[in-house]
Design an enzyme around this catalytic site. Sequence first.
Site, PDB file in Angstrom:
ATOM      1  N   TYR A 144      63.628  41.429  14.851  1.00 25.70           N
ATOM      2  CA  TYR A 144      64.468  42.121  15.833  1.00 25.70           C
ATOM      3  C   TYR A 144      65.773  41.349  15.953  1.00 25.70           C
ATOM      4  O   TYR A 144      65.757  40.118  16.090  1.00 25.70           O
ATOM      5  CB  TYR A 144      63.757  42.186  17.179  1.00 25.70           C
ATOM      6  CG  TYR A 144      64.578  42.771  18.305  1.00 25.70           C
ATOM      7  CD1 TYR A 144      65.033  41.963  19.348  1.00 25.70           C
ATOM      8  CD2 TYR A 144      64.902  44.125  18.332  1.00 25.70           C
ATOM      9  CE1 TYR A 144      65.777  42.499  20.384  1.00 25.70           C
ATOM     10  CE2 TYR A 144      65.655  44.670  19.371  1.00 25.70           C
ATOM     11  CZ  TYR A 144      66.092  43.849  20.395  1.00 25.70           C
ATOM     12  OH  TYR A 144      66.830  44.379  21.413  1.00 25.70           O
ATOM     13  N   ASP A 239      69.166  34.741  11.578  1.00 23.79           N
ATOM     14  CA  ASP A 239      69.268  35.070  12.997  1.00 23.79           C
ATOM     15  C   ASP A 239      68.449  34.013  13.753  1.00 23.79           C
ATOM     16  O   ASP A 239      67.229  34.108  13.833  1.00 23.79           O
ATOM     17  CB  ASP A 239      68.734  36.481  13.256  1.00 23.79           C
ATOM     18  CG  ASP A 239      68.727  36.821  14.732  1.00 23.79           C
ATOM     19  OD1 ASP A 239      68.471  37.992  15.064  1.00 23.79           O
ATOM     20  OD2 ASP A 239      68.970  35.912  15.562  1.00 23.79           O
ATOM     21  N   LYS A 267      70.723  32.812  23.502  1.00 22.53           N
ATOM     22  CA  LYS A 267      69.695  32.207  24.363  1.00 22.53           C
ATOM     23  C   LYS A 267      70.005  30.768  24.770  1.00 22.53           C
ATOM     24  O   LYS A 267      70.832  30.532  25.659  1.00 22.53           O
ATOM     25  CB  LYS A 267      68.324  32.347  23.681  1.00 22.53           C
ATOM     26  CG  LYS A 267      67.909  33.839  23.507  1.00 22.53           C
ATOM     27  CD  LYS A 267      66.528  33.982  22.928  1.00 22.53           C
ATOM     28  CE  LYS A 267      66.260  35.401  22.472  1.00 22.53           C
ATOM     29  NZ  LYS A 267      65.763  36.282  23.543  1.00 22.53           N
TER      30      LYS A 267
HETATM   31  P1  KE4 Z   1      70.227  39.762  23.131  1.00 22.79           P
HETATM   32  O1  KE4 Z   1      71.237  40.849  22.800  1.00 22.79           O
HETATM   33  O2  KE4 Z   1      69.015  40.293  23.881  1.00 22.79           O
HETATM   34  O3  KE4 Z   1      70.880  38.565  23.823  1.00 22.79           O
HETATM   35  O4  KE4 Z   1      69.698  39.159  21.762  1.00 22.79           O
HETATM   36  C1  KE4 Z   1      69.159  40.028  20.802  1.00 22.79           C
HETATM   37  C2  KE4 Z   1      68.269  39.240  19.861  1.00 22.79           C
HETATM   38  C3  KE4 Z   1      68.744  38.912  18.609  1.00 22.79           C
HETATM   39  N1  KE4 Z   1      67.993  38.200  17.734  1.00 22.79           N
HETATM   40  C4  KE4 Z   1      66.756  37.771  18.081  1.00 22.79           C
HETATM   41  C5  KE4 Z   1      65.953  36.985  17.085  1.00 22.79           C
HETATM   42  C6  KE4 Z   1      66.216  38.077  19.356  1.00 22.79           C
HETATM   43  O5  KE4 Z   1      64.973  37.658  19.678  1.00 22.79           O
HETATM   44  C7  KE4 Z   1      66.985  38.817  20.272  1.00 22.79           C
HETATM   45  C8  KE4 Z   1      66.471  39.194  21.641  1.00 22.79           C
HETATM   46  N2  KE4 Z   1      65.114  38.833  21.919  1.00 22.79           N
HETATM   47  C9  KE4 Z   1      64.417  39.656  22.887  1.00 22.79           C
HETATM   48  C10 KE4 Z   1      62.943  39.234  23.003  1.00 22.79           C
HETATM   49  N3  KE4 Z   1      62.443  38.495  21.949  1.00 22.79           N
HETATM   50  C11 KE4 Z   1      65.106  39.609  24.211  1.00 22.79           C
HETATM   51  C12 KE4 Z   1      64.297  40.182  25.360  1.00 22.79           C
HETATM   52  C13 KE4 Z   1      64.775  41.551  25.768  1.00 22.79           C
HETATM   53  O6  KE4 Z   1      65.140  42.371  24.884  1.00 22.79           O
HETATM   54  O7  KE4 Z   1      64.763  41.803  26.996  1.00 22.79           O
END
Ligand code: KE4
Length: 428
Positions: A144, A239, A267
């Site tokens: 993801y 990523d 993060k």
């Molecule tokens: P954000 O746009 O949510 O800051 O990051 C997206 C993203 C990109 N790459 C990786 C590997 C990620 O894990 C994420 C976002 N992770 C999710 C849960 N694993 C965020 C939680 C949510 O969507 O509320």
Amino acid sequence: MESSKSLAAWQKSQQFIPGGVNSPVRNFSKVGEHPRFIARGEGSKIYDIDGNAYIDYVASWGPLVLGHAHPSVVEAINAAALNGTSFGAPTVLETELAETIVNAVPSIEQVRLVNSGTEATMSAIRVARGYTGRDKILKIDGCYHGHVDYLLAKAGSGVATFGLSDSGGVPEDFARNTLTVPFNNPDAVQEAIEANPDEIACLILEPIMGNMGIIPPREGYLNQLREITEAHGIVLIFDEVITGFRVAYGGAQSFYNVTPDMTCLGKIIGGGLPVGAYGGKRDIMRCVAPEGDVYQAGTLSGNPLAVTAGITTLKKLAEPGVYEHLESRAAALAAGLAEATEKHGIDAWHSRVGSMLMLYFTPETVTDADGARTADTERFQQYFWGLAERGVYVAPSQFEAGFVSLVHSEDDINKTVQAATQVLANLS
Ligand code: KE4
């Protein structure tokens, strides 16, 4: 457990916010019941509005490696706020965070700060397409990378949990250039490249999958991807939004000693405030406007408040012994959980890299997304609520990760193992 205030809060929030939450995975729909509304966090604990206390392993989905409301971070944010929160003009603080990232992450010679992981991956891919002049992208099933239209193809995290292979609202045409192959299968990457000669701009992947639980790369897999992409002029993008500064100060690329062409971060580098970043070789990053013709922008990108939280967090992580401490605490937790499933004869696959871990309810070995999908999500739901009732808060989805912070105490770990053992003993 008492949750009437959270239920009332959720009934109200659903009037104004889709699903009552600002991100789908928070709404507990895959573990049943309703989300717990959190009043505050401190250290390794969070407290909901009904007064329930939990040892927290979600850590806001990874950022809070120092725990909640770390005194140094709160103090730095307060001080920064007094000087103003954003100017839409450069500040030396942004340069400080950028320099810290460049010095820490092997692949990054220049970096652009953005506001989320989604922005980071979207921008990195646009740069890779601009740099190579190619349109197609290759991703890994179950990874993801945020909610970018053309990346919501067999994504992990919320999409996998909701069992959607593609999101609604994404025209087929948008996904047309996105090719998806299984994790830990270098031949599949080779075949996709041979079937699309000179058309693939980049391969993007989580070097350790963290959105289908935790799935580490097989020995040599990342090295093979490095060689294959190098040979075909394909930009290799790691990523590391989850793994960056999580599994090592230099991220998974330093942990496994494989250097991609570009890296996405998020993060932890925001210390709990919104910060994302993408960076890579200077030769590639010079494509980015205003130097180059690949446009990317952001009103609050690099704002001094969020950047201050990030700088303070990374300074702490640069101290000696930090990753050894995270490793020892997480190893103790993992050992306790493995002993508990063994003791009670529970079919489980345990997976951990550093301070990120996940327990799958499956007799299978999990090496890719299809392996993760064999997990018994009904059993996970029982496990989730059993832990919650005993004051332990894990991700409300089998397809997410658990995170141990620097402030999880031995007592927290022991209490968690004790709770898990009780829950597993009664699992049907
Ligand atoms: P954000 O746009 O949510 O800051 O990051 C997206 C993203 C990109 N790459 C990786 C590997 C990620 O894990 C994420 C976002 N992770 C999710 C849960 N694993 C965020 C939680 C949510 O969507 O509320």
